[in-house]
Design a protein around this motif. Structure first.
Motif, PDB file in Angstrom:
ATOM      1  N   ASP A  87       0.412  -1.709   0.214  1.00  0.00           N
ATOM      2  CA  ASP A  87      -0.190   0.121  -0.032  1.00  0.00           C
ATOM      3  C   ASP A  87       0.588   1.308  -0.038  1.00  0.00           C
ATOM      4  N   SER A  88       2.041   1.226   0.207  1.00  0.00           N
ATOM      5  CA  SER A  88       3.095   2.174   0.495  1.00  0.00           C
ATOM      6  C   SER A  88       4.055   2.312  -1.024  1.00  0.00           C
ATOM      7  N   LYS A  89       3.915   1.201  -1.568  1.00  0.00           N
ATOM      8  CA  LYS A  89       4.304   1.511  -2.999  1.00  0.00           C
ATOM      9  C   LYS A  89       3.438   1.658  -3.828  1.00  0.00           C
ATOM     10  N   PRO A  90       2.933   2.668  -4.558  1.00  0.00           N
ATOM     11  CA  PRO A  90       2.058   2.614  -5.762  1.00  0.00           C
ATOM     12  C   PRO A  90       2.235   2.670  -6.845  1.00  0.00           C
ATOM     13  N   SER A 119      11.648  -2.246  -4.839  1.00  0.00           N
ATOM     14  CA  SER A 119      10.988  -1.596  -4.050  1.00  0.00           C
ATOM     15  C   SER A 119      10.859  -2.021  -2.513  1.00  0.00           C
TER      16      SER A 119
END
Lengths: 118, 724
Positions: B445-448, B519
């Motif tokens: 969720d923090s790495k779109p 990521s």
């Protein structure tokens, strides 16, 4: 330069000259290569056949509706027929040309036979 | 034997000049025997360069240090495998490899087209010989691989230790094969323009060569990435380095061409675009060689000197100007034969894919040549780093992966929205299911961008999987074959289509690996003493003990290093043992006796031997930089330098062994670089899938074994088609 190296170099040079000059020295055979026109048409024909196969596969795998497939397929086949007709007439032209050439050759031979002075 | 090599080069240059003249005279006057003689010059050139390459290869294997190239890049202690491959580590040897490979591919394509496209192939022969002649002239006038020194030195400098890696030995021939294969479509494209025969025939004749170029370049790029990951000690596989980029750019334009040529083959469209792509790909391949060989941009991969810059710039200038002139002067005959039937068609998707690929190439081109551009404009050399490249390439890569999933489910010519909707259900379900699972797990969720890439990849898997499944179903319905046989028959009958789909899967898998590993990486750079430990992600890494070996005889990886200092690292997760890593740093003989009789034995460029525990879920990667600048170790070197004569390297090695023992007895703290990256293995797996797919697509179809169809048979076929 050592004798061995000089001999090897000369042998290589001779081989290169033999390979490169062959077409210039040997009497030309009748041209076996495809005429440009025919090979272009053959390339077009192959591409069209592939297109027809692809359209059929697209239809069968549900990417083309019946209606669209019929329209596309009909157009493709008409284009393929056109190419085949062109190919046929190009080949017929070549056959006629060949026949004419051989008839001329035969005529010349007959002339030579009847009149050795020719 | 150097004289024989030199004579070969002179002879080869003469053959190129003759062949160019004969081909052009033949095509201009219509005397085909001269064009034929020109074509045979290419065969002769391949033979001569094979002899020249064999002479140089033998010199390396026989340690003939009278050859400057051998003395500069090999030594008696260089392992035989690396000696054989050291030929192309030098400037001169790599130029010879380039010319030799070009002559081989040129021979192959001209032999295959000997009965077709007489005019086009005559011009192509002249162009191919022009490129061959350029590289041979470089060797004759600037960088002769057969230059000698008398008397010959007793020992050579040795191969650059960085290059002593198996993949680095295969990487250059792969890359050069790719570059030289790119020249074949360029030559035929230019030939078609010169002969004013711009139909699909030249594309058909060189399509396989373009695909082979794409495959070889791809393999070369992957091997380079693997080398970077496991040898360079920085922990990455792609650093947007100038030379890496130089090989990626022609690969991108070749990818665009491989897609758009289908549109010209099928529809007679995009002729200007295709010929421009071919010319751009060939020019970028020459620019790639120029970057490696000119040393104009600093790069860890640049192995050339400044001397070759000017001839390359002239060649590139001539290529660009002649390409622009040819395309603009023939624009009338390059007009499309058809228009797009529908915006919702595979042709449109291919066009979009082409625009993205060329956009990517432009971004990379700008970033790569930015130092030169900025220096020309401002007088200061400025460069852009990986964040700049990532900012533009990541969104474009996302679109590209998405398009590679959309393309297979859209029909040629026209598709309806109703059909498209139906075909998108399964791929979209795959993408949405992936999104739901990842969001629920809170993984991404923090790495779109990573999340988007995973969803796009799932979309591709869904769309290609659906294509295979439907194809097999159709085949079973028609032929009643069992599923495995139906699958094989399906692929066999449509190699290009289904091989291409495999490539799409490979690309999606590769990008999943790239997105995940970049990521979600955990990295740590720190100094540790034996017994100390650190946390990297979820893992605890403990420096158990140092290792040291004096290795000319016992070199475990046969790279010819003299000393190897390393560490044993114990990796645990929640108290449980996971793996043991043994990174090391190898030291090499510098070949410079002035450093001292002991110092020179370890004075060469040190090279990392990375410790990796690779798996399908994650890689644990480690590198060590041992400290040998301690007073005790320096003292041993100083004493050795003073007391051991240079002519006794065996005694020098005893001093190195004493150093190794001292290092083990009281090890100083060492610098460690530790990385935990998820899914790195999938980058290599993705690359292998891409290569398999490309091989399937390249393999000749059974229909390629064509029989001549008689006039009557053609008439029959025409009547059948008309009736259908």
């Amino acid at each position: 330069m050592s004798v061995l190296v000089a001999m090897l170099t000369l042998m290589l040079l001779a081989a290169v000259m033999a390979v490169v000059s062959r077409p210039l020295l040997v009497a030309r055979k009748p041209d076996e290569s495809d005429t440009p026109k025919r090979s272009e048409l053959e390339a077009e024909r192959e591409a069209k056949y592939r297109e027809i196969r692809d359209a059929e596969l697209d239809y069968r795998t549900g990417k083309l509706s019946q209606e669209d497939y019929e329209a596309v397929n009909g157009a493709l086949r008409a284009e393929a027929v056109e190419i085949l007709n062109k190919l046929e007439s190009s080949e017929a032209d070549e056959v006629t040309k060949d026949d004419r050439t051989s008839e001329e050759d035969r005529g010349a031979e007959e002339d030579r036979a009847t009149d050795p002075a020719k | 034997m150097s004289q024989l090599g030199g004579a070969c080069l002179i002879l080869a240059l003469g053959v190129c000049v003759y062949g160019i003249g004969a081909s052009i005279y033949g095509v201009r006057t219509g005397q085909t025997q001269w064009s034929e003689s020109g074509r045979r010059s290419v065969y002769a050139l391949a033979g001569i360069l094979t002899v020249a390459f064999a002479v140089l290869e033998l010199a390396f294997l026989r340690n003939d240090f009278s050859f400057n190239t051998v003395a500069d890049t090999s030594s008696t202690t260089t392992p035989t495998f690396y000696k054989a491959a050291a030929v192309w580590s030098s400037q001169e040897g790599s130029l010879l490899l380039w010319a030799w490979l070009l002559s081989l591919w040129s021979t192959l394509v001209l032999f295959l087209t000997r009965k077709r496209m007489r005019d086009v192939s005559a011009y192509a022969t002249a162009i191919l010989l022009g490129f061959g002649g350029f590289f041979i002239a470089l060797m004759v006038f600037y960088a002769n691989p057969f230059g000698t020194t008398d008397p010959a030195p007793a020992e050579g400098v040795g191969l650059d230790p960085l290059l002593r890696h198996p993949s680095m030995m295969i990487h250059p021939p792969m890359l050069y094969s790719g570059y030289t294969l790119c020249i074949v479509p360029l030559a035929f494209g230019m030939g078609a323009l010169l002969a004013r025969k711009v139909d699909a025939e030249w594309i058909k004749a060189t399509r396989r060569f373009a695909m082979a170029a794409w495959l070889f370049l791809g393999i070369g790029i992957m091997l380079g990435a693997r080398w970077s990951y496991s040898e360079l000690g920085w922990g990455g596989y792609w650093g947007w380095d100038a030379v890496e980029n130089a090989s990626l750019m022609p690969w991108l334009t070749a990818t665009a061409f491989i897609h758009s040529l289908m549109i010209q083959e099928k529809r007679g469209m995009l002729k200007v675009w295709n010929v421009s792509l071919v010319l751009a790909t060939g020019t970028l391949a020459i620019m790639g060689t120029f970057l490696v060989r000119s040393g104009i941009l600093s790069s860890i991969h640049a192995f050339g000197g400044q001397t070759l810059g000017v001839p390359f710039v002239i060649l590139i200038g001539v290529l660009i100007l002649s390409s622009i002139y040819l395309v603009s002067s023939r624009r009338d005959m390059l007009r499309s034969e058809h228009r797009l039937d529908s915006l919702l068609s595979r042709e449109s998707i291919f066009l979009a894919n082409n625009i993205v690929l060329v956009g990517l190439c432009f971004v990379i081109f700008w970033g790569t040549y930015f130092p030169l551009i900025s220096e020309a404009l401002t007088g200061h050399e400025a460069s852009v780093g990986p964040p700049w490249f990532d900012r533009y390439t990541v969104p474009l890569a996302l679109i590209l992966v998405l398009l590679s999933g959309i393309g297979p489910v859209i029909a040629w010519r026209r598709a309806t929205f109703a059909n498209a909707r139906r075909n998108f259900v399964i791929p979209l379900s795959f993408a949405l299911a992936t999104l739901a699972v990842l969001l629920a797990a809170g993984v991404a969720d923090s790495k779109p961008f990573a999340l988007a890439m995973f969803c796009c990849a799932a979309f591709v898997l869904g769309s290609v999987g659906q294509e295979y499944w439907r194809g097999v179903r159709v085949r079973r319905a028609i032929a009643g074959e069992p599923a495995p046989l139906a699958l094989m028959a399906l692929v066999k009958r449509n190699r290009r289509r289904y091989g291409g789909y495999v490539v799409h899967i490979g690309i999606a898998v590769l990008f999943v690996g790239v997105a995940a590993s970049s990521s979600f990486q955990h990295a740590s750079e720190l100094s540790l003493s034996p017994g100390q430990s650190t946390k990297v992600g979820a893992y605890t890494v403990r420096y158990v003990r140092p290792t040291a070996s004096v290795t000319p005889k016992y070199d475990p990886v046969h790279t010819g290093s003299t000393l190897s200092l390393g560490a044993v690292l114990d990796v645990t997760k929640q108290g449980k043992h996971v793996t043991t890593l043994t990174p090391a740093e190898d030291f090499y003989d510098s070949g410079e006796p002035a450093q001292g009789s002991v110092a020179h034995l370890i004075g060469g460029q040190p090279v990392s031997q990375v410790g990796i525990d690779g798996g399908i879920k994650r890689d644990i990667w480690s590198a060590i930089a041992p400290n040998i600048d301690t007073p005790r170790l320096k003292r041993i070197i100083e004493i050795g330098n003073k007391t051991i004569p240079l002519v006794r390297p065996d005694e020098g090695m005893i001093a190195v062994a004493v150093m190794a023992r001292e290092y083990m007895r009281s090890p100083p703290p060492a610098e460690f670089h530790l990385i935990v990256s998820p899914l790195v293995m999938w980058i290599w797996i993705g690359g292998a899938i891409v290569a398999c797919g490309a091989l399937i697509a390249l393999w000749p179809a059974p229909s390629a074994v064509r029989a001549r169809v008689s006039v009557r048979a053609r008439s029959r076929a025409a009547r059948r088609l008309a009736r259908a």
